[in-house]
Motif scaffolding. Structure first.
Motif, PDB file in Angstrom:
ATOM      1  N   LYS A 218       0.798  -1.267   0.082  1.00  0.00           N
ATOM      2  CA  LYS A 218      -0.109  -0.075   0.082  1.00  0.00           C
ATOM      3  C   LYS A 218       1.052   1.295  -0.173  1.00  0.00           C
ATOM      4  O   LYS A 218       2.051   1.218   0.409  1.00  0.00           O
ATOM      5  N   ASP A 222      -0.978   6.824   2.439  1.00  0.00           N
ATOM      6  CA  ASP A 222      -2.339   6.368   2.661  1.00  0.00           C
ATOM      7  C   ASP A 222      -2.559   4.918   2.486  1.00  0.00           C
ATOM      8  O   ASP A 222      -2.878   4.441   1.160  1.00  0.00           O
ATOM      9  N   PRO A 223      -2.549   4.252   3.608  1.00  0.00           N
ATOM     10  CA  PRO A 223      -2.570   2.871   3.462  1.00  0.00           C
ATOM     11  C   PRO A 223      -3.597   2.071   2.835  1.00  0.00           C
ATOM     12  O   PRO A 223      -4.096   0.894   2.962  1.00  0.00           O
ATOM     13  N   THR A 224      -4.647   2.974   2.447  1.00  0.00           N
ATOM     14  CA  THR A 224      -5.912   2.461   2.111  1.00  0.00           C
ATOM     15  C   THR A 224      -5.882   2.415   0.522  1.00  0.00           C
ATOM     16  O   THR A 224      -6.989   1.807  -0.004  1.00  0.00           O
ATOM     17  N   LYS A 225      -4.912   2.919  -0.228  1.00  0.00           N
ATOM     18  CA  LYS A 225      -4.537   2.975  -1.331  1.00  0.00           C
ATOM     19  C   LYS A 225      -3.282   2.104  -1.836  1.00  0.00           C
ATOM     20  O   LYS A 225      -2.479   1.914  -1.048  1.00  0.00           O
ATOM     21  N   LYS A 226      -3.496   1.403  -2.933  1.00  0.00           N
ATOM     22  CA  LYS A 226      -2.205   0.662  -3.551  1.00  0.00           C
ATOM     23  C   LYS A 226      -1.067   1.805  -3.583  1.00  0.00           C
ATOM     24  O   LYS A 226      -1.205   2.696  -4.150  1.00  0.00           O
ATOM     25  N   ASP A 257       0.624   5.798  13.224  1.00  0.00           N
ATOM     26  CA  ASP A 257      -0.476   5.843  14.185  1.00  0.00           C
ATOM     27  C   ASP A 257      -0.109   6.638  15.384  1.00  0.00           C
ATOM     28  O   ASP A 257       1.199   6.847  15.696  1.00  0.00           O
ATOM     29  N   ALA A 267      -6.848  -3.975  10.125  1.00  0.00           N
ATOM     30  CA  ALA A 267      -8.061  -3.348  10.261  1.00  0.00           C
ATOM     31  C   ALA A 267      -7.990  -2.188  10.959  1.00  0.00           C
ATOM     32  O   ALA A 267      -8.560  -0.790  10.540  1.00  0.00           O
ATOM     33  N   PRO A 270      -3.514  -0.233   9.990  1.00  0.00           N
ATOM     34  CA  PRO A 270      -3.312  -0.410   8.367  1.00  0.00           C
ATOM     35  C   PRO A 270      -1.928   0.313   8.043  1.00  0.00           C
ATOM     36  O   PRO A 270      -1.119  -0.508   7.198  1.00  0.00           O
ATOM     37  N   ASN A 274       1.222  -2.195   7.056  1.00  0.00           N
ATOM     38  CA  ASN A 274       1.747  -2.047   5.661  1.00  0.00           C
ATOM     39  C   ASN A 274       3.308  -2.272   5.622  1.00  0.00           C
ATOM     40  O   ASN A 274       3.980  -2.821   5.086  1.00  0.00           O
TER      41      ASN A 274
END
Length: 389
Positions: A218, A222-226, A257, A267, A270, A274
């Motif tokens: 990721k 931004d670990p929500t995006k690849k 974080d 969850a 993230p 990553n």
């Protein structure tokens, strides 16, 4: 054609233990032959670690099994579906070959070529375009996502999934490694193969997705995006061309974080997950081993250790890239030989396509090679996962 690769055979054997239905599927593969695997990569900038662990390592695993016939294309025609600069494209094409060779792709084991050097791709795309409805292509999500951020949308951006289908079917590929975002494009290729076979005559095997358990990294921001070459934030990815200083700085600035301890929770944490997955990939060890090694350190130390591990991983790659840049004669030879090999395969397919489509006199029958390929296509269940060794 050669027999099914031992790696896939061992995997299918393991999946089939205790399951009669799957055992029958495995037994059927013993009398079959494995056909072509096709994959492509766009020359839109330097490869990053996501490409390295998600694609290049898979290709190396495939090429080192003599039962596989792997074709890799630097798909430069796809790179111009968005605004581009000619000189930058020229540089990116050469850089893509340099990086692939430096990472260990062996042109003696792989058909490695530049897409635009094989004109049959464009010819087959036109025929496929005439077999595809606008409604079918317009329904693909990739076009909607990419067109939403462009002022002027080209016809090429709209029809590039049809070109992808031509890329795959031109070499009669049975297996195609694709991510989740490309599954619907592969389904379009399957549909086009079915439509052509029904309308003109059986020629194309059905291409299936080759699944992989290799890591999907990721973005560092931004670990929500690849991790992606198209990301406008250069800090979001580590490129193979990054210097040691750039690698240290990017990992130092990577998001985390507010918790100090190192734990793996995809969850809830993230960003840390990553980094741990990247560390696992770089060291080539289990996640349990990584968690054991990092259990008594903080996030700052984790980033520092990870940076040094990445630098060490890329050291021989950097050395090989420098060597290749100083030997452009060899690079040009590799590109020319790849073009020759690809064109030999592509021209054979186009001869058959043009005959079946009505452009040329009909042939008495399709070659026995084609029939063998049609009869040897593995099913989805038989090609679910290929594990890297």
């Amino acid at each position: 054609m050669s027999a099914i690769p031992p790696s896939l055979g061992r995997l299918l054997s393991g999946l089939c233990k205790g399951c009669g239905r799957h055992r029958e599927a495995y037994n059927r593969t013993q009398s079959r032959t494995l056909t072509t695997v096709f994959s492509g990569i766009q020359p839109t900038g330097s490869l990053h670690l996501g490409n390295y662990f998600g694609a290049v390592n898979l290709w190396k695993s495939l090429q080192n099994d003599p039962a596989n016939h792997l074709i890799i294309s630097v798909v430069d025609m796809h790179a111009i579906t968005v605004p581009w600069k000619p000189e930058q494209l020229r540089q990116n094409i050469v850089q893509s070959f340099i990086e692939l060779l430096a990472c260990g792709i062996d042109p003696a084991k792989v058909v490695l070529f530049q897409q635009s050097s094989v004109p049959e791709h464009g010819k087959l795309q036109w025929i496929f375009s005439c077999l595809s409805s606008m409604a079918r292509v317009d329904n693909l999500p990739q076009f909607k996502e990419k067109s939403a951020v462009q002022k002027e949308v080209s016809c090429g951006l709209f029809t590039y999934p049809v070109l992808q289908a031509a890329d795959i079917l031109l070499y009669k590929a049975h297996l195609v490694p694709v991510g989740e975002d490309q599954v619907q494009h592969l389904q379009l290729a399957q549909d086009i193969a079915r439509i052509f076979n029904s309308k003109c005559g059986k020629l194309f095997p059905t291409p299936h997705r080759l699944h992989s358990d290799l890591p999907r990294l990721k973005s560092l921001r931004d670990p929500t995006k690849k991790m992606s070459k198209s990301d406008t934030d250069s800090r979001s990815l580590i490129q193979l061309t990054d210097s040691p200083g750039q690698i240290r700085e990017k990992l130092k600035k990577s998001v985390t974080d507010f918790k100090s301890e190192i734990t793996y929770d995809l969850a809830e944490r993230p960003a840390i997950a990553n980094l741990l997955m990247l560390y696992r990939a770089v060291l080539d060890v289990s996640l349990e081993k990584v968690l054991e090694e990092t259990s008594k350190i903080n996030k700052v130390e984790l980033k520092a250790r990870l940076a040094e591990a990445v630098i060490e991983l890329l050291r021989p790659v950097h050395g090989k890239m420098k060597e290749l840049r100083n030997d452009m004669g060899y690079l040009e030879q590799v590109m020319a030989q790849g073009t020759d090999r690809a064109r030999t395969l592509a021209s054979q397919t186009m001869d058959e396509v043009e005959s079946l489509a009505g452009f040329r006199p009909a042939k008495a029958k399709i070659s026995t090679t084609v029939h063998r390929q049609l009869n040897s296509s593995p099913t989805d269940k038989e090609s679910k996962t290929l594990r890297s060794s």
